[in-house]
Design a protein around this motif. Structure first.
Motif, PDB file in Angstrom:
ATOM      1  N   UNK A  88      39.822  -4.115 -11.026  1.00 17.93           N
ATOM      2  CA  UNK A  88      38.379  -4.132 -11.299  1.00 17.93           C
ATOM      3  C   UNK A  88      37.632  -3.046 -10.540  1.00 17.93           C
ATOM      4  N   UNK A  89      38.073  -2.719  -9.340  1.00 20.85           N
ATOM      5  CA  UNK A  89      37.366  -1.742  -8.511  1.00 20.85           C
ATOM      6  C   UNK A  89      38.322  -0.672  -8.020  1.00 20.85           C
ATOM      7  N   UNK A  90      37.741   0.450  -7.594  1.00 18.47           N
ATOM      8  CA  UNK A  90      38.553   1.525  -7.029  1.00 18.47           C
ATOM      9  C   UNK A  90      39.261   1.056  -5.759  1.00 18.47           C
ATOM     10  N   UNK A  91      38.564   0.226  -4.965  1.00 18.52           N
ATOM     11  CA  UNK A  91      39.159  -0.261  -3.717  1.00 18.52           C
ATOM     12  C   UNK A  91      40.401  -1.107  -3.999  1.00 18.52           C
ATOM     13  N   UNK A  92      40.324  -1.977  -5.016  1.00 23.17           N
ATOM     14  CA  UNK A  92      41.491  -2.775  -5.403  1.00 23.17           C
ATOM     15  C   UNK A  92      42.642  -1.877  -5.818  1.00 23.17           C
ATOM     16  N   UNK A  93      42.341  -0.867  -6.623  1.00 20.21           N
ATOM     17  CA  UNK A  93      43.410   0.001  -7.125  1.00 20.21           C
ATOM     18  C   UNK A  93      44.025   0.822  -5.998  1.00 20.21           C
TER      19      UNK A  93
END
Length: 365
Positions: free
Chosen positions: A230-235
């Protein structure tokens, strides 16, 4: 022949790699367990999402994403329904399938790999033809499929790329999933599933494969759709964790922090995938590929190998540029246009990306 030491294995199974965590979970797990399960449903979710046990043992996250999806998946396996993990390539369907089987059954190896050439024997059973000719149809001559073996053991069977299996072979699952039995007419017997048996299948909802599922078969699955991060941080977290694990498995030399280049790879993939820049100011064309987290992991891992063996030991823009170009430009015609427009309209305008722009241009893109 003796079994190889786990340290010598290129890619150990989940139950081998995380044996210590699974044992620690089992030791403190005081929740009810469904028949034949190694862990309770609650402990399986903890194994997947990570956490710290009451005794201080850390459990590493295997899946980064919505908790509710994993709870629904695990709850499905605790019923008499099979589980279908659906999503675009790179959404960790196979990864989740393997870890679910490892946590529930302690064995993730009962696997059918779906292709257009998968035969019905892969779902039902086959024959040892030398013994069949010598003995006729006997139990000893029969070769059980992974699905039949899972039924006999009360374990989880995994079917990868279900929609790539021909329709008539897919339909061999209907009786297994609805009646929980597998007839063997040649022997006049049937194999009935023990408690704990279930099937986890995966399918790609972007490339719909060779054959879509029939409505009769689809009704026998509970479907869980796995989304892209969902987010860049998750990825970034997903890519960082998997790159570290792969680097250790491949025995790549340890490098200084690769965080900057990992974030750059993730940013490129997310922007091209979404068709707009992170700030939303520039619309972009998207290439034909999926640009998944799995591909980002491959790009970074290859870059680390380049930096370690042919560079100065520091992961730089030039080490990941080639991998990114190869991931984006699947079709040199339209994808090449998309990539060149992205380089000029976005990458060139970012002053702190000048090294990456030069590296990509040096590749002749």
């Amino acid at each position: 022949m003796t079994a190889p030491d786990q340290a010598e294995l290129l890619r150990p199974h989940a139950e081998q790699t995380f044996a210590t965590e699974l044992a620690a979970l089992a030791a403190v797990d005081d929740r009810p367990r469904p028949p034949s399960w190694k862990l309770s449903p609650s402990a399986v979710v903890t194994y997947l999402l990570g956490g710290v046990l009451h005794d201080g043992t850390p459990i590493t996250p295997k899946y980064i994403g919505p908790r509710r999806l994993m709870e629904v998946a695990v709850a499905t396996l605790a019923t008499d329904r099979a589980l279908l993990l659906l999503g675009v390539p790179g959404t960790a369907k196979t990864w989740v399938s393997e870890h679910l089987a490892a946590a529930v059954s302690g064995d993730s190896t009962l696997l059918v790999q779906g292709t257009s050439g998968t035969a019905e024997e892969s779902i039902r059973y086959g024959w040892n033809y030398a013994r069949l000719l010598a003995e006729g149809p006997t139990r000893g001559a029969m070769v059980p499929s992974p699905v039949m073996t899972a039924m006999q053991q009360g374990a989880i069977a995994r079917i990868e790329e279900l929609t790539r299996i021909p329709s008539d072979v897919q339909d061999a699952l209907i009786t297994v999933l609805s009646e929980k039995t597998l007839p063997v007419p040649e022997l006049g017997i049937e194999v009935q599933a023990r408690r704990g048996f279930s099937v986890i299948a995966t399918a790609n909802d972007r490339d719909r494969g060779v054959n879509d599922l029939s409505s009769a078969l689809r009704r026998r699955f509970n479907t869980v759709v796995l989304p892209l991060p969902a987010t860049a941080e998750e990825e970034v977290e997903i890519v960082t964790g998997r790159v570290a694990a792969l680097g250790e498995s491949l025995q790549l030399p340890e490098l200084p922090s690769a965080a900057e280049e990992i974030r750059r790879v993730v940013t490129v993939f997310r922007e091209l995938r979404a068709g707009r820049t992170e700030d939303g100011r520039t619309a972009l064309k998207s290439p034909s590929g999926t640009l998944s987290a799995a591909e980002a992991i491959s790009v970074v891992t290859s870059g680390i190998a380049l930096a370690a063996h042919f560079g100065d030991g520091v992961l730089r823009a030039g080490d990941v540029a080639g991998g990114i170009v190869g991931a984006v430009v699947k079709d040199p015609g339209p994808d090449g246009v998309v990539w060149n427009e992205y380089l000029e309209a976005v990458v060139r305008q970012r002053r702190d990306w000048a090294d990456f722009y030069r590296a990509c241009r040096d590749l002749g893109s």
